[in-house]
Design a protein around this motif. Structure first.
Motif, short mmCIF file in Angstrom:
data_model
loop_
_atom_site.label_atom_id
_atom_site.label_comp_id
_atom_site.label_asym_id
_atom_site.label_seq_id
_atom_site.Cartn_x
_atom_site.Cartn_y
_atom_site.Cartn_z
N VAL A 135 21.01 10.18 10.64
CA VAL A 135 20.10 10.99 9.81
C VAL A 135 18.65 10.95 10.32
CG1 VAL A 135 21.50 10.77 7.72
CG2 VAL A 135 19.76 9.05 8.23
N ALA A 136 18.44 10.43 11.52
CA ALA A 136 17.08 10.26 12.03
C ALA A 136 16.29 11.56 12.04
CB ALA A 136 17.11 9.64 13.43
N ASP A 137 16.97 12.67 12.34
CA ASP A 137 16.26 13.95 12.41
C ASP A 137 15.87 14.47 11.02
OD1 ASP A 137 18.98 14.30 11.82
OD2 ASP A 137 18.96 16.36 12.59
N GLN A 138 16.43 13.90 9.96
CA GLN A 138 16.12 14.33 8.60
C GLN A 138 15.08 13.45 7.90
OE1 GLN A 138 19.82 14.78 6.38
NE2 GLN A 138 20.89 15.05 8.32
N LEU A 139 14.74 12.33 8.52
CA LEU A 139 13.81 11.39 7.91
C LEU A 139 12.37 11.77 8.23
CD1 LEU A 139 15.63 8.04 8.76
CD2 LEU A 139 15.60 9.23 6.57
N PRO A 140 11.46 11.54 7.29
CA PRO A 140 10.06 11.80 7.60
C PRO A 140 9.54 10.78 8.60
CG PRO A 140 10.26 10.76 5.46
CD PRO A 140 11.65 11.04 5.94
N GLU A 141 8.47 11.13 9.28
CA GLU A 141 7.88 10.23 10.24
C GLU A 141 7.31 9.01 9.52
OE1 GLU A 141 4.13 10.22 13.36
OE2 GLU A 141 5.06 12.11 12.81
N VAL A 142 7.54 7.85 10.08
CA VAL A 142 7.05 6.62 9.47
C VAL A 142 5.57 6.45 9.83
CG1 VAL A 142 7.23 4.10 9.48
CG2 VAL A 142 9.29 5.50 9.57
N ILE A 143 4.79 6.19 8.80
CA ILE A 143 3.38 5.92 9.01
C ILE A 143 3.18 4.43 8.80
CG2 ILE A 143 1.03 6.36 8.21
CD1 ILE A 143 2.13 9.09 7.15
N GLU A 144 2.81 3.75 9.84
CA GLU A 144 2.62 2.32 9.75
C GLU A 144 1.14 2.01 9.71
OE1 GLU A 144 3.48 -1.59 12.46
OE2 GLU A 144 4.99 -0.01 12.43
N ARG A 145 0.75 1.23 8.73
CA ARG A 145 -0.65 0.85 8.59
C ARG A 145 -0.71 -0.64 8.29
NH1 ARG A 145 -4.88 3.20 4.09
NH2 ARG A 145 -6.58 1.82 4.61
N ILE A 146 -1.36 -1.37 9.14
CA ILE A 146 -1.50 -2.80 8.94
C ILE A 146 -2.92 -3.09 8.50
CG2 ILE A 146 -1.44 -5.06 10.06
CD1 ILE A 146 0.68 -3.85 11.97
N VAL A 147 -3.04 -3.74 7.35
CA VAL A 147 -4.36 -4.08 6.81
C VAL A 147 -4.46 -5.60 6.79
CG1 VAL A 147 -5.91 -3.91 4.84
CG2 VAL A 147 -4.39 -2.00 5.39
N PRO A 148 -5.20 -6.19 7.73
CA PRO A 148 -5.35 -7.64 7.69
C PRO A 148 -6.17 -8.08 6.49
CG PRO A 148 -6.46 -6.70 9.62
CD PRO A 148 -5.91 -5.58 8.82
N VAL A 149 -5.73 -9.12 5.83
CA VAL A 149 -6.44 -9.64 4.66
C VAL A 149 -6.84 -11.08 4.96
CG1 VAL A 149 -6.30 -10.14 2.20
CG2 VAL A 149 -5.10 -8.16 3.14
N VAL A 150 -8.13 -11.33 4.92
CA VAL A 150 -8.64 -12.65 5.24
C VAL A 150 -8.54 -13.55 4.01
CG1 VAL A 150 -10.67 -13.94 6.03
CG2 VAL A 150 -10.22 -11.65 6.92
N MET A 151 -8.01 -14.75 4.22
CA MET A 151 -7.94 -15.72 3.13
C MET A 151 -9.30 -16.38 2.97
SD MET A 151 -4.42 -17.81 3.75
CE MET A 151 -2.98 -17.02 4.38
N GLY A 152 -9.60 -16.72 1.73
CA GLY A 152 -10.82 -17.48 1.47
C GLY A 152 -10.67 -18.90 2.02
N PRO A 153 -11.76 -19.66 2.14
CA PRO A 153 -11.67 -20.99 2.74
C PRO A 153 -10.73 -21.94 2.00
CG PRO A 153 -13.92 -20.50 2.01
CD PRO A 153 -13.10 -19.28 1.78
N LYS A 154 -10.74 -21.93 0.68
CA LYS A 154 -9.86 -22.81 -0.08
C LYS A 154 -8.39 -22.41 0.11
CE LYS A 154 -13.14 -23.96 -3.75
NZ LYS A 154 -13.42 -23.82 -5.19
N GLN A 155 -8.16 -21.12 0.07
CA GLN A 155 -6.80 -20.62 0.25
C GLN A 155 -6.32 -20.94 1.67
OE1 GLN A 155 -6.35 -16.37 -0.07
NE2 GLN A 155 -4.34 -16.58 -1.02
N ARG A 156 -7.16 -20.77 2.67
CA ARG A 156 -6.81 -21.07 4.05
C ARG A 156 -6.47 -22.55 4.21
NH1 ARG A 156 -4.16 -19.46 7.99
NH2 ARG A 156 -5.13 -17.43 7.89
N LYS A 157 -7.23 -23.44 3.53
CA LYS A 157 -6.99 -24.88 3.63
C LYS A 157 -5.60 -25.23 3.09
CE LYS A 157 -8.76 -29.42 2.23
NZ LYS A 157 -7.41 -29.94 2.19
#
Length: 194
Positions: free
Chosen positions: A50-72
């Motif tokens: 079914v590949a020809d019937q599927l919409p194009e995949v939009i990939e978006r990566i959003v990096p999220v920085v952890m706060g210092p306490k969370q990172r620790k």
């Protein structure tokens, strides 16, 4: 049983597999298309089919920085995942509770406990800085109005918290978790995208 059902809807023939043995073989439907239209079922298609019937995949990566306490906290849990052999890290199996805590540390909000100000804990409250939810809000705000969105997470607590935050800012948002009854899940499925 399967063969009782198959006898009602499918054409079954005997196929010889050896001189003395036969097996039943399904060769078609008695009423073409009835399996899909008359019987509740799930049909899975391979992507290649079914590949020809599927919409194009939009990939978006959003990096999220952890706060210092969370990172620790995250680093402390992650450190337990390695053993050191001659200055080389070797991945070790983490007990399930440590894996869960590592994931929670990446999603939850870090707070000090009331009894011990030096001890940090993971919290899933709707107040305070929520960098992961802020990132999701940024993505959702870029989508067309009323675009249905699914957000997958391994944390039911975070799903409830995220749904509450998105509901407040963007309209109907619900968390689908194991705490819901079968009728509640069915209702959510029926409401999705409407």
């Amino acid at each position: 049983g399967f063969w009782d059902w198959a006898g009602l809807y499918l054409i079954i023939t005997e196929k010889h597999i050896s001189r003395y043995d036969t097996v039943q073989e399904i060769v078609g439907e008695k009423h073409p298309g009835s399996t899909f239209t008359d019987i509740p079922c799930v049909v899975r298609w391979r992507t290649q089919e079914v590949a020809d019937q599927l919409p194009e995949v939009i990939e978006r990566i959003v990096p999220v920085v952890m706060g210092p306490k969370q990172r620790k906290i995250y680093d402390d849990f992650e450190r337990d995942a390695f053993a050191w052999l001659d200055e080389q890290p070797v991945m070790t199996d983490l007990p399930i509770t440590q894996r869960i805590r590592l994931r929670q540390a990446a999603l939850g909000q870090i707070k000090a406990t009331k009894k011990d100000a030096d001890k940090l804990d993971i919290d899933f409250t709707k107040t305070g800085d929520q960098p992961k939810i802020s990132a999701i809000k940024e993505i959702v705000s870029d989508l067309p109005d009323n675009e249905p969105v699914l957000i997958f997470t391994h944390s039911a607590k975070w799903a409830v918290m995220c749904a509450g935050a998105l509901d407040k800012d963007f309209g109907p948002a619900r968390a689908w978790t194991g705490a819901l009854s079968k009728p509640q899940r069915a209702a959510l499925k029926d409401q999705f995208g409407t």
